[in-house]
Design an enzyme around this catalytic site. Structure first.
Site, PDB file in Angstrom:
ATOM      1  N   HIS A   1       0.830  -1.331  -0.353  1.00 50.81           N
ATOM      2  CA  HIS A   1      -0.220  -0.115  -0.253  1.00 50.81           C
ATOM      3  C   HIS A   1       0.823   1.294   0.263  1.00 50.81           C
ATOM      4  CE1 HIS A   1      -2.640  -3.262   0.677  1.00 50.81           C
ATOM      5  NE2 HIS A   1      -3.789  -2.492   1.475  1.00 50.81           N
TER       6      HIS A   1
ATOM      7  N   HIS B   1     -14.447  -5.037   4.303  1.00 51.43           N
ATOM      8  CA  HIS B   1     -13.838  -4.140   3.789  1.00 51.43           C
ATOM      9  C   HIS B   1     -13.528  -3.226   2.035  1.00 51.43           C
ATOM     10  CE1 HIS B   1     -10.452  -1.371   4.766  1.00 51.43           C
ATOM     11  NE2 HIS B   1      -9.634  -2.485   4.637  1.00 51.43           N
TER      12      HIS B   1
ATOM     13  N   GLU C   1     -11.262  -1.391   1.439  1.00 52.18           N
ATOM     14  CA  GLU C   1      -9.778  -1.004   0.846  1.00 52.18           C
ATOM     15  C   GLU C   1      -9.852  -1.945  -0.702  1.00 52.18           C
ATOM     16  OE1 GLU C   1      -7.020  -0.865   3.592  1.00 52.18           O
ATOM     17  OE2 GLU C   1      -5.834   0.573   2.231  1.00 52.18           O
TER      18      GLU C   1
ATOM     19  N   ASP D   1      -7.621  -3.469  -1.857  1.00 51.22           N
ATOM     20  CA  ASP D   1      -6.969  -4.702  -2.153  1.00 51.22           C
ATOM     21  C   ASP D   1      -8.029  -5.831  -2.061  1.00 51.22           C
ATOM     22  OD1 ASP D   1      -6.600  -3.313   0.734  1.00 51.22           O
ATOM     23  OD2 ASP D   1      -5.425  -4.462   1.156  1.00 51.22           O
TER      24      ASP D   1
ATOM     25  N   HIS E   1      -9.625  -1.060  10.342  1.00 47.76           N
ATOM     26  CA  HIS E   1      -8.903  -0.212  10.496  1.00 47.76           C
ATOM     27  C   HIS E   1      -9.724   0.897   9.527  1.00 47.76           C
ATOM     28  CE1 HIS E   1      -6.290  -0.245   6.644  1.00 47.76           C
ATOM     29  NE2 HIS E   1      -7.376  -1.733   6.785  1.00 47.76           N
TER      30      HIS E   1
ATOM     31  N   ASP F   1      -8.814  -7.697   7.399  1.00 49.93           N
ATOM     32  CA  ASP F   1      -8.103  -7.481   7.816  1.00 49.93           C
ATOM     33  C   ASP F   1      -7.290  -7.474   9.258  1.00 49.93           C
ATOM     34  OD1 ASP F   1      -7.395  -6.233   5.353  1.00 49.93           O
ATOM     35  OD2 ASP F   1      -7.345  -4.432   5.762  1.00 49.93           O
TER      36      ASP F   1
ATOM     37  N   TYR G   1       2.504  -6.720  10.984  1.00 51.32           N
ATOM     38  CA  TYR G   1       1.175  -6.463   9.940  1.00 51.32           C
ATOM     39  C   TYR G   1       0.780  -5.151  11.233  1.00 51.32           C
ATOM     40  CZ  TYR G   1      -2.958  -6.714   7.857  1.00 51.32           C
ATOM     41  OH  TYR G   1      -3.721  -6.764   7.397  1.00 51.32           O
TER      42      TYR G   1
ATOM     43  N   HIS H   1      -5.708 -11.934   4.951  1.00 52.11           N
ATOM     44  CA  HIS H   1      -4.465 -11.842   4.369  1.00 52.11           C
ATOM     45  C   HIS H   1      -3.439 -12.563   4.749  1.00 52.11           C
ATOM     46  CE1 HIS H   1      -3.979  -8.061   2.331  1.00 52.11           C
ATOM     47  NE2 HIS H   1      -4.758  -7.236   3.068  1.00 52.11           N
TER      48      HIS H   1
END
Lengths: 53, 400
Positions: free
Chosen positions: B24, B79, B81, B83, B146, B165, B193, B226
């Site tokens: 990111h 989520h 985001e 990705d 997050h 995440d 992470y 992830h």
């Protein structure tokens, strides 16, 4: 005293608790929170808050 | 990478980003990463999360290897985001699902990302339950873990938590389960992470862990978006998150620095010597060799941060300004700081670094230390004295 919600992240400002870590003592009405105070979770300004309900 | 059945009729259909190094744009992912998506085959065929736009066809093929993509009834976006949502418009187009679920905050986020006109969007509140047929899904809002839109999906029938995440790690590997790897290395990567992504929201993590415990959620498997799936050690990653979020500190100092003609480096090494002789574990990290995210990974359980920079054009070196900006944003709590550096004629860097540490809430038991040009034996003794004083403060901090 009304609770106020951060529209950005959902954090709730509860006047009974205040935000002592950031200089706002318990019992402070949202209206009396300093203008430069920001949401302790996401950093949004006071203008991004709306009253609960 | 073939789809993998993780529970009866529940498949991992994610992709592996073997060669990713820059996560990111702000953190390093030394071992690559995965973007996990999950497909549940039930009366309502449901896809949980997607992958980056550039991998949209790979996700498509993964799904097609199990079913016809048009058979998907529901899509859940835990989520928004990119990705985990980049491929969403493409998959929405191919699957044409009956419903697309996201959180209340997610609805705003989703609209602001993709500006959809006719998606069958349904925002679900915390605690909302939907039926897939044999199974149900409970949605758990996890705002600011997050992003505002973040949520978990829990399938009680399978005791499976799809955790977005949270509990993730940046690891690319075709063995996608925790028990196929060394547990300590997994936890170490999970810490890296956490520190670089979730640390600022530590108080919310602690509240969430309490909620999970109070609700008596049975967790047989935790499937993050992830890295590896926690099949054998869900309890270990939960305990690790409690430790990370409570910012339990060890008698350890990270000495982070940049240097021009090695004078600041000599000062840092002298401080490190004193800390070591007082029994404090140290990491000495030059910003020319270590990325800011790796320094933060090391700092995650350290009681103290010692910053070293020479004065350059009346301020600190650019790499130190970068590091301090990054570090401050991650809001580490309850730490000790110190600042020092060599200078030629003006010497502003140590006090400039100190101000940032103070603003970030660090305790600074020692004044900023600056030494002109190249430190000799006596000047290095002053550095050692600073190191010994810091060691006492670290011991007191860790004991309290």
């Amino acid at each position: 005293m009304n609770k106020w919600i951060c529209t950005v992240c959902g954090y709730m400002y509860d006047p009974a608790e205040g935000d002592p870590e950031n200089g706002v003592s318990a019992g402070t009405k949202f209206e009396d929170v300093p203008e430069d105070w920001v949401c302790p979770v996401c950093g949004a300004g006071k203008e991004d808050f709306t009253p609960e309900g | 990478m073939p789809a993998i059945e993780i529970k009866k009729d529940i498949y991992w259909v994610g992709v592996i980003d073997w060669n990713l190094k820059n996560f990111h744009g702000y953190a390093l992912a030394h071992q690559g990463t995965t973007y996990n998506a999950y497909l549940v085959l039930d009366n309502k065929v449901t896809l949980f999360d997607t992958v980056p736009e550039k991998f949209k066809w790979e996700l498509f093929h993964q799904i097609q290897s199990l079913i016809d993509i048009g058979d998907i009834d529901y899509i859940v976006a835990n989520h928004l985001e990119m990705d985990h949502s980049g491929a969403l418009p493409f998959i929405m187009d191919k699957a044409n699902p009956e419903k697309l679920f996201c959180s209340v905050m997610g609805e705003k986020s989703l609209k602001a990302h993709f500006h959809p006109s006719d998606w069958p969007l349904e925002a679900v509140k915390d605690g909302r339950e939907i039926s897939l047929g044999k199974r149900t899904v409970n949605f758990i809002e996890t705002r600011m873990l997050h992003w505002p839109d973040s949520m978990f999906s829990y399938i009680p029938n399978d005791k499976l938590l799809i955790s977005s995440d949270a509990f993730g790690q940046n690891i690319a590997n075709s063995n996608i389960f925790d028990d196929q790897h060394d547990l300590d290395s997994l936890i170490r990567e999970a810490r890296h992470y956490f520190t670089n992504i979730i640390l600022p929201y530590s108080p919310l993590v602690l509240k969430l862990l309490d909620r999970v415990q109070e609700a008596g959620l049975e967790l047989d498997m935790i499937a993050p978006d992830h890295g590896m799936i926690w099949r054998s050690h869900p309890d270990k990653i939960l305990a690790a998150y409690k430790e990370f979020a409570s910012q339990k500190l060890r008698p350890k100092a990270v000495l982070v620095y940049d240097t021009m003609w090695s004078s600041t480096e000599k000062m840092i090494r002298a401080v490190a010597d004193a800390l070591i002789s007082e029994g404090i574990e140290v990491r000495v990290m030059s910003l020319k060799s270590h990325h800011h995210s790796d320094v933060m990974g090391e700092f995650s359980d350290a009681a103290a941060l010692v910053c070293g920079s020479p004065t350059h054009n009346n301020s600190m070196m650019p790499l130190m300004a970068d590091f301090l900006t990054y570090m401050k944003g991650l809001k580490p709590k309850n730490r000790i700081g110190a600042a020092l550096g060599s200078y030629g004629w003006s010497g502003e860097a140590p006090s400039a670094m100190s101000r940032i540490l103070e603003d970030a809430g660090f305790d600074l038991p020692q004044k900023p230390l600056r030494l002109q040009y190249v430190p000799g034996h006596e000047q290095l003794a002053v550095c050692k004295e600073l190191g010994r004083a810091l060691a006492q403060a670290i011991k007191a901090k860790v004991a309290s």
